[in-house]
Design a protein around this motif. Structure first.
Motif, short mmCIF file in Angstrom:
data_model
loop_
_atom_site.label_atom_id
_atom_site.label_comp_id
_atom_site.label_asym_id
_atom_site.label_seq_id
_atom_site.Cartn_x
_atom_site.Cartn_y
_atom_site.Cartn_z
N TYR A 175 14.57 32.69 9.83
CA TYR A 175 13.42 32.16 10.58
C TYR A 175 12.13 32.86 10.15
O TYR A 175 11.09 32.21 9.96
N ALA A 176 12.17 34.17 9.98
CA ALA A 176 10.98 34.91 9.58
C ALA A 176 10.50 34.48 8.18
O ALA A 176 9.30 34.36 7.94
N LYS A 177 11.45 34.25 7.28
CA LYS A 177 11.07 33.76 5.94
C LYS A 177 10.35 32.42 6.04
O LYS A 177 9.37 32.18 5.32
N HIS A 178 10.82 31.55 6.94
CA HIS A 178 10.18 30.26 7.13
C HIS A 178 8.75 30.44 7.64
O HIS A 178 7.81 29.79 7.14
N LEU A 179 8.57 31.32 8.63
CA LEU A 179 7.24 31.55 9.19
C LEU A 179 6.28 32.04 8.12
O LEU A 179 5.11 31.63 8.07
N ALA A 180 6.78 32.92 7.24
CA ALA A 180 5.93 33.47 6.19
C ALA A 180 5.59 32.43 5.13
O ALA A 180 4.44 32.33 4.68
N ARG A 181 6.59 31.65 4.73
CA ARG A 181 6.37 30.67 3.67
C ARG A 181 5.46 29.54 4.13
O ARG A 181 4.62 29.05 3.37
N LYS A 182 5.62 29.11 5.37
CA LYS A 182 4.83 28.01 5.89
C LYS A 182 3.54 28.48 6.57
O LYS A 182 2.72 27.67 6.96
N GLN A 183 3.40 29.82 6.70
CA GLN A 183 2.23 30.40 7.37
C GLN A 183 2.01 29.72 8.72
O GLN A 183 0.91 29.29 9.07
N ILE A 217 3.03 39.72 13.46
CA ILE A 217 1.62 39.53 13.82
C ILE A 217 0.88 38.88 12.66
O ILE A 217 -0.08 38.12 12.85
N LEU A 218 1.34 39.13 11.43
CA LEU A 218 0.73 38.53 10.24
C LEU A 218 0.73 37.02 10.30
O LEU A 218 -0.11 36.36 9.69
N TYR A 219 1.69 36.45 11.03
CA TYR A 219 1.82 34.99 11.10
C TYR A 219 1.52 34.48 12.51
O TYR A 219 1.93 33.37 12.86
N ASN A 220 0.82 35.30 13.29
CA ASN A 220 0.45 34.92 14.65
C ASN A 220 1.68 34.53 15.47
O ASN A 220 1.64 33.61 16.29
N SER A 221 2.78 35.23 15.23
CA SER A 221 4.05 34.93 15.90
C SER A 221 4.44 36.10 16.81
O SER A 221 4.07 37.24 16.56
N SER A 222 5.19 35.78 17.85
CA SER A 222 5.57 36.81 18.82
C SER A 222 7.07 37.09 18.76
O SER A 222 7.88 36.23 18.42
#
Length: 339
Positions: free
Chosen positions: A161-169, A211-216
């Motif tokens: 899931y974290a990889k997805h958040l980073a790749r899709k920003q 926090i880099l991806y505005n995610s909690s």
């Protein structure tokens, strides 16, 4: 005299600042609303995972549950469907073994296909299992299995899931389920507590990184849960552990599900669902963000006095079990083994 006045002013400023922070923490803010959100729940076929899926469905979320047992999944999905709030809700179940990294990635991918390849808005990691026992009876295989069923079963999904958040920003929510035993531990939990402590370490790290991806990131620390998993773990739980826990009453999954959702809605990082878990939380905070400065100080004060007394009581019970434990090991031919 001037020195004393200066010190007094510093104390007054610190006190006022503390009060302002405490009041600011209690000030109402916009809360997360699961309605219309795509929520992904692992371990969703029973216990906390199922109760959480039902509660999220009742709040209007799209819910996908993932677990291993297809029969239990079918029954769980029927229960979830019974709580549907509108015909547009997408409710699905998938069978995957989440102790495998590739299967964890595949499960997220399969679930996203129901939403035009959109990944979940929130991932709730409730999968896990405990097999209590004495550490001296464990071996490398059982220790690895313990980490698989407590740490990796959540960490692999978190990684995908974290990889997805980073790749899709894009932003999302990642919610772990640790345990009260993620704050401390006691006899009988040598293959369970380490993984639950590790989840806290992972959550602390990801709270900072995502926090880099505005995610909690959030993590809950419940005590015993009144669930099929609790009944199963009691079958192997040492007698002394059962004795220590004899005054504890397991909490109903639906109660914990509500506490978990409410904690996420408030934006709590550590979600402590009752007073005892709040005492342990406040007594072991480290650099974890406060929820309410005054309450945290109150809980920590109780812990400073009460936890050493509790630990002394536990140690006394363990020592009183020494002869019985030796006899138990003899019946298991432990002293004859060289492994």
């Amino acid at each position: 005299m001037l020195h004393i006045l200066g010190l007094g002013n510093s104390v007054l400023s610190l006190t006022l600042s503390t009060l302002l922070i405490a009041f600011w923490a209690m000030w109402p803010t916009k809360k997360w609303d699961p309605r219309g959100q795509f929520c992904y729940v692992t371990g969703g076929s029973s216990g906390l995972g199922l109760a959480l899926a039902v509660a999220l469905t009742g709040r209007g979320a799209h819910v996908t549950i993932v677990a291993r047992n297809e029969e239990r999944l079918a029954k769980a999905l029927a229960e979830i469907e019974a709580n549907r709030q509108n015909p547009n809700q997408i409710l699905r179940s998938y069978s995957y073994s989440l102790t495998d990294p590739e299967a964890s990635q595949a499960a997220l991918g399969a679930a996203s296909e129901d939403h035009d390849h959109k990944y979940p808005d929130a991932v709730f990691l409730c999968a896990g299992a405990a097999t209590p026992g004495f550490f001296v009876e464990e071996d490398a295989k059982s220790m690895q299995k313990g980490m698989d069923n407590t740490y990796w079963i959540q960490a692999y999904t978190a990684l995908a899931y974290a990889k997805h958040l980073a790749r899709k920003q894009t932003q999302g929510k990642l919610v772990f389920t640790s345990s009260l035993l993620g704050y401390m531990s006691l006899i009988g939990y040598s293959t369970y507590a380490p993984g639950k402590h590790a989840l806290r370490g992972l959550a602390e790290t990801l709270r900072s990184e995502l926090i880099l991806y505005n995610s909690s990131v959030h993590i809950m620390f419940p005590g015993n849960i009144d669930s099929p998993g609790y009944e199963e773990e009691n079958r192997t739980k040492p007698k002394i552990t059962l004795e220590i826990e004899s005054t504890d009453r397991p909490t109903a999954p639906d109660v914990l599900a509500k506490e978990l959702i409410d904690g996420v809605r408030r934006g709590d990082f550590h979600i402590a669902p009752d007073m005892l878990s709040n005492i342990f939380r406040s007594s072991t905070m480290g650099a974890t963000p406060h929820q309410n400065v005054l309450l945290d100080a109150f809980y920590a004060g109780i812990g400073w006095i009460g936890l050493p007394l509790w630990r002394r009581s536990v140690d006394s019970k363990v020592l009183g079990h020494r002869e019985e434990h030796k006899e138990y090991l003899q019946t298991r031919d432990f002293f004859k083994s060289t492994a």
